[in-house]
Design a protein around this motif. Structure first.
Motif, mmCIF file in Angstrom:
data_model
loop_
_atom_site.group_PDB
_atom_site.id
_atom_site.type_symbol
_atom_site.label_atom_id
_atom_site.label_comp_id
_atom_site.label_asym_id
_atom_site.label_seq_id
_atom_site.Cartn_x
_atom_site.Cartn_y
_atom_site.Cartn_z
ATOM 1 N N LEU A 1 0.814 -1.206 0.000
ATOM 2 C CA LEU A 1 0.000 0.000 0.000
ATOM 3 C C LEU A 1 0.854 1.266 0.000
ATOM 4 N N VAL A 2 2.071 1.130 0.484
ATOM 5 C CA VAL A 2 2.969 2.285 0.569
ATOM 6 C C VAL A 2 4.214 1.981 -0.254
ATOM 7 N N PRO A 3 4.637 2.858 -1.148
ATOM 8 C CA PRO A 3 5.869 2.617 -1.900
ATOM 9 C C PRO A 3 7.078 2.523 -0.963
ATOM 10 N N ALA A 4 8.145 1.937 -1.516
ATOM 11 C CA ALA A 4 9.334 1.709 -0.691
ATOM 12 C C ALA A 4 9.895 3.018 -0.136
ATOM 13 N N GLY A 5 9.991 4.021 -1.009
ATOM 14 C CA GLY A 5 10.534 5.287 -0.548
ATOM 15 C C GLY A 5 9.676 5.937 0.511
ATOM 16 N N ALA A 6 8.369 5.907 0.290
ATOM 17 C CA ALA A 6 7.472 6.511 1.274
ATOM 18 C C ALA A 6 7.491 5.734 2.582
ATOM 19 N N ALA A 7 7.572 4.383 2.492
ATOM 20 C CA ALA A 7 7.589 3.571 3.706
ATOM 21 C C ALA A 7 8.798 3.900 4.570
ATOM 22 N N PHE A 8 9.953 3.959 3.963
ATOM 23 C CA PHE A 8 11.138 4.250 4.757
ATOM 24 C C PHE A 8 11.158 5.695 5.231
ATOM 25 N N ALA A 9 10.522 6.581 4.472
ATOM 26 C CA ALA A 9 10.405 7.954 4.959
ATOM 27 C C ALA A 9 9.523 8.011 6.193
ATOM 28 N N LEU A 10 8.399 7.270 6.151
ATOM 29 C CA LEU A 10 7.534 7.228 7.321
ATOM 30 C C LEU A 10 8.232 6.596 8.520
ATOM 31 N N LEU A 11 8.937 5.488 8.268
ATOM 32 C CA LEU A 11 9.641 4.834 9.359
ATOM 33 C C LEU A 11 10.720 5.734 9.951
ATOM 34 N N ALA A 12 11.429 6.420 9.068
ATOM 35 C CA ALA A 12 12.435 7.353 9.569
ATOM 36 C C ALA A 12 11.789 8.463 10.371
ATOM 37 N N GLY A 13 10.616 8.931 9.885
ATOM 38 C CA GLY A 13 9.921 9.962 10.636
ATOM 39 C C GLY A 13 9.454 9.473 11.992
ATOM 40 N N LEU A 14 8.949 8.227 12.047
ATOM 41 C CA LEU A 14 8.530 7.677 13.335
ATOM 42 C C LEU A 14 9.717 7.528 14.285
ATOM 43 N N ALA A 15 10.866 7.054 13.756
ATOM 44 C CA ALA A 15 12.048 6.929 14.603
ATOM 45 C C ALA A 15 12.484 8.287 15.136
ATOM 46 N N THR A 16 12.445 9.285 14.251
ATOM 47 C CA THR A 16 12.813 10.631 14.686
ATOM 48 C C THR A 16 11.814 11.171 15.703
ATOM 49 N N PHE A 17 10.521 10.921 15.426
ATOM 50 C CA PHE A 17 9.482 11.368 16.349
ATOM 51 C C PHE A 17 9.635 10.696 17.713
ATOM 52 N N SER A 18 9.928 9.386 17.708
ATOM 53 C CA SER A 18 10.143 8.667 18.961
ATOM 54 C C SER A 18 11.319 9.245 19.729
ATOM 55 N N ALA A 19 12.401 9.519 19.011
ATOM 56 C CA ALA A 19 13.564 10.104 19.684
ATOM 57 C C ALA A 19 13.240 11.483 20.237
ATOM 58 N N ALA A 20 12.471 12.270 19.475
ATOM 59 C CA ALA A 20 12.123 13.607 19.956
ATOM 60 C C ALA A 20 11.258 13.542 21.210
ATOM 61 N N LEU A 21 10.272 12.611 21.221
ATOM 62 C CA LEU A 21 9.441 12.459 22.409
ATOM 63 C C LEU A 21 10.275 12.047 23.619
ATOM 64 N N ALA A 22 11.175 11.092 23.407
ATOM 65 C CA ALA A 22 12.001 10.624 24.517
ATOM 66 C C ALA A 22 12.901 11.729 25.048
#
Length: 892
Positions: A218-239
């Motif tokens: 449902l999500v292209p490879a580039g978009a998927a890794f962009a979302l995952l990178a964003g979630l990782a960054t978001f998680s780090a920012a919250l922490a």
């Protein structure tokens, strides 16, 4: 309330119309009702305890005249039990389920002692237990179950539910976002709950994005890794915003578990490692701001454990070019994380202060250990691949060491990098020659862990290092069977066991500098590995005649090496094996005797000389640093060893002078006598070691030599015919008699010294008698040798005893000896020697009537009786009666 919930849940489950939905609803309803009941009970109990705590406690007032009242009590009354008056019962507390009503006035309960978390077997189980039990355990367990349930729900929905895929994934994302938003709002009121809830939401979001990309596209490879990178960054920012390591850990765990839980077994390893690279970049981002050891270790574990599992199960040689960059990248990333951790810990400690645990030992030593193992797996198809890899890692660690060693805050980390540089540089040579890198690398890593654990006072690091050193040594010992495949000493198997031994010694030296335990086991383990490798190499690469000389050289060089290391490493215990060098050389001397190989042949003359220099050089060098009892024992055993060695060498050399059997006795008897003379000489006592160890070289050591020499002197004259071939036999000038007289001279010279120790040897009275018996036996043997060589009689006991001329000579000899003994005793006033001479005369007379009188030869019989008679007359004239025994000079 529980039954009401059960009924409501049953009805709702039935209305859903799903398969078996009724019992699921009933169970959920009953649990909800039961929860409400327990909440009400807890509120009632809390109110009752607060009311009881507020009730004042009435204390009994003492009487006004206790002393007078006590005086008026009679003994009978004191023995009578007093009636117990009951206080009015307090107001009853409403009965509660599962709790008994109190029977006495409640008082404020004392605070319960805080229980520390149980010490786990490893740091991982300890950390997990603390994380689970601290804060809000229920929400943490619930979040983990939610993450797993979401993964199972995705698989189930993909197979059975007909809702649009987009709606399913969108619903999960909205639920995750709601959990994160609610947790963010509760971050100040309930931080533990908020952090766990946000972490769970992040994990579900990771899982949803990855499943949408991998399972359904449902999500292209580039978009998927962009979302995952964003979630990782978001998680780090919250922490970082909330300083919540648990939040970062939960989010990171969810991110790493996402591809595992949603995996279909078919996928590209490039995508998997790219995804993990994004997560690790998030870890690196957090590490720039916080020194969170748990987050770094979690990322390291997930990355390398999953990478190891994939490499063992699915790696193929053609995948090298697409896998190697990820491995190098992960290694360099966590190398940077170790540096960042040290920087943060020093910043927290402040300027000019050394932080506690400034180095993450697991990252510093664990990353190269696991990374090099995976690298060896990848390059096993390439010639010298492991060697080039070890060289490259040594180069990187060397650059880091040179960069950081001049900065005070990185001093400990720079030293660790120096150890790794040395270890991998050392491994390059054996790996290029086909050595087994496992034993060597584990041993070096173990030594590094022991050093770092000692510096940081971390028991886990030290015991991990001990375990690695033990396993490395065991692997190296097992691999010794492969020595037959190589034709040279320079091979990986021997170098691996040498490195394992040196690592054990280095770890022991580290513990020795802080007076820690396990110094001696590490020293002995390293010594075992060193000697096992050396003996195995000698067995495979040294010709059989030269093996004993090689073993002597191995023991001597080992003592010298450990003595030098003890000085260099400031580890006095390393000098202890040098004290046992004489014992080891003595065992080799016995082995050489069993192999019928003399000490001087096949290079023995040189190696035994070097061994003697090593033995006394190690004892002489800074000897006061060694324990006194150990030094005394080493000098004593060394005295025995070199006396035996010189005796063997002299006996072998003298036996080559002629083919006669008596020549060997010249060296065998002369050397112990000369050694005893040397020990008792005044010039020798003025020099080391006799000057410092007088008791060992003048009493204890020679006592054993003298004790062994006494029976030899008694037996040796009869063990040989005294042949001096190729020369003729002369009394007293033949090799047997010369050696015997030198031995007796040395023994007598030692016995008359102040340190003779006669009482311990045989006793003050028995020793002169034994010496007289030895001399008397030698005179009889000398007579037998004369009859053999000059009269031509065979040197056989039966034939000599039947010869009447020999019997006559024996009678005359015995009477002469008795006469001289009695004369000397009479002049000296010695009663016991006179009685001994008289006993010998009686024995001679008895022999005349039992043996000589029965002989057929008349001339021999006449000579016997006449000679003995004349001698007896001389005795009666010169010493007719025994002395009174009061002379102070009487021997014995």
């Amino acid at each position: 309330m529980a039954w009401l919930g059960l009924i409501v849940g049953l009805l709702l489950g039935a209305l859903l119309g799903q398969e078996q939905g009724w019992w699921v609803g009933a169970a959920l309803g009953w649990l909800w009702g039961r929860d409400r009941v327990q909440a009400a009970e807890l509120r009632t109990l809390k109110a009752a305890l607060q009311k009881a705590a507020a009730t004042p406690v009435v204390q009994a007032q003492p009487t006004s005249e206790p002393a007078e009242a006590a005086a008026e009590i009679s003994p009978a009354e004191a023995a009578t039990p007093l009636p117990i008056t009951q206080e009015p019962a307090p107001e009853p507390i409403p009965s509660l389920p599962l709790a008994a009503a109190p029977t006495a006035a409640p008082t404020t309960p004392p605070p319960l002692p805080a229980t520390e978390p149980t010490l786990a077997l490893t740091v991982w189980s300890s950390w997990a237990t603390q994380w689970l039990l601290q804060g809000n355990p229920a929400v943490k367990v619930g979040v983990l179950l939610l993450i797993m349930g979401a993964a199972f729900l995705l698989k189930y929905a993909a197979a059975y539910v007909s809702f649009p895929l987009e709606a399913r994934y969108l619903g999960l994302l909205l639920g995750a976002g709601g959990a994160i938003a609610f947790g963010w709002r509760q971050r100040e009121r309930r931080p533990a709950f908020a952090h766990s809830l946000q972490g769970g939401g992040l994990g579900i979001a990771f899982l949803t994005v990855f499943a949408a990309f991998r399972l359904h596209g449902l999500v292209p490879a580039g978009a998927a890794f962009a979302l995952l990178a964003g979630l990782a960054t978001f998680s780090a920012a919250l922490a970082l915003a909330q300083s919540a390591q648990a939040l970062a850990v939960i989010g990171l765990a969810g991110g790493f578990l996402a591809p595992i839980l949603a995996s279909t077994g078919q996928g590209s390893h490039v995508l998997l490692f790219s995804y993990y690279a994004v997560l690790n970049l998030g870890v690196a981002y957090v590490a720039q701001a916080r020194a969170w050891r748990g987050l770094n270790l979690l990322g390291f574990l997930f990355t390398f454990v999953i990478g190891t599992a994939w490499g063992v199960l699915r790696y193929r040689a053609e995948q090298f070019s697409s896998t190697e960059p990820f491995l190098i990248g992960f290694w360099l990333l966590y190398l940077g994380l170790a540096i960042a951790f040290t920087r943060h810990r020093q910043a927290e400690a402040g300027l000019g202060r050394l932080a506690r645990d400034p180095v993450d030992a697991t990252l510093v030593f664990g990353v190269p250990l696991v990374g090099f193992g995976l690298q060896s797996l990848l390059v096993q198809q390439h010639a010298y691949g492991a060697a080039w890899s070890a060289g490259g890692m040594a180069l990187v660690y060397g650059i880091l060491w040179q960069t950081l060693r001049r900065r005070l805050q990185y001093a400990l980390l720079a030293t660790a990098f120096c150890i790794l540089m040395t270890g991998f540089a050392t491994l390059t040579i054996p790996l290029a020659l086909g050595a087994h890198w496992t034993a060597a690398s584990w041993a070096l890593e173990g030594a590094g862990l022991v050093w770092l654990g000692t510096r940081q006072r971390r028991r886990l690091s030290r015991w991990s290092g001990y375990l690695l050193i033990l396993l490395a040594g065991g692997i190296a010992l097992v691999q010794l069977d492969e020595l037959g495949r190589s034709s040279s000493w320079l091979n990986g198997t021997l170098l691996a066991i040498v490195l394992a031994a040196l690592s054990a010694w280095l770890a022991g030296a580290v513990r020795g500098q802080v007076q820690g335990r396990l110094q001696l086991p590490l020293l002995l383990w390293g010594l075992l590995l060193w000697l096992a490798g050396g003996l195995a190499g000698i067995d495979h690469y040294t010709a059989l005649p030269r093996q004993i000389a090689a073993m002597v050289l191995l023991l001597a060089s080992t003592a010298v090496l450990l003595t030098a290391l003890a000085q260099r490493l400031r580890w006095p215990m390393a000098r202890l094996p040098a004290l046992a060098l004489p014992v080891g050389l003595g065992l080799l001397l016995l082995y050489a005797a069993d192999q019928q190989q003399t000490p001087l042949q096949d290079g023995g003359w040189l190696v035994w000389l070097l061994a003697a220099l090593a033995c006394y050089g190690c004892l002489r060098w800074d000897e006061t640093a060694l324990p006194r009892l150990g030094r005394q024992w080493a000098h004593r055993t060394g005295f025995w060893l070199w006396t035996a060695w010189l005796t063997w060498v002299a006996a072998d050399a003298s036996s080559r002078l002629g083919s006669g059997s008596a020549w060997i006795w010249l060296g065998a008897l002369a050397v112990p006598g000369l050694v005893l003379c040397l020990c008792s000489s005044a010039p020798a006592r003025r020099h080391w070691p006799l000057k410092r160890y007088r008791r060992d070289y003048l009493r204890q050591g020679p006592a054993l030599v003298a004790g062994l020499l006494l029976p030899i002197l008694l037996v040796a004259p009869w063990a040989s015919n005294g042949s001096a071939a190729p020369w003729g036999w002369l009394p007293l000038l033949n090799p047997l008699d010369l050696g015997w007289m030198l031995a007796l001279l040395g023994l007598a010279n030692w016995l008359r010294q102040p340190y003779r120790g006669r009482r311990r040897l045989l006793g003050q009275a028995a020793l002169p008698a034994l010496l007289a018996l030895i001399v008397f036996g030698w005179l009889n043997a000398l007579l037998a040798h004369g009859f053999h060589h000059w009269a031509g009689l065979p040197y056989v006991a039966d034939q000599l005893w039947r010869e009447q001329s020999f019997q006559a000579a024996l009678s005359l000899l015995w009477t002469t000896v008795a006469l001289l003994t009695m004369l000397l005793a009479h002049r000296g006033g010695w009663r016991r020697p006179w009685l001994a001479g008289a006993a010998l005369i009686a024995l001679t007379v008895l022999k005349l009537f039992l043996i000589d009188l029965d002989g057929a030869g008349g001339l021999a019989r006449i000579v016997s009786f006449l000679g003995v008679g004349l001698l007896l007359v001389a005795v009666g004239w010169f010493a007719p009666a025994p002395p009174d025994g009061k002379a102070p000079s009487e021997p014995g």
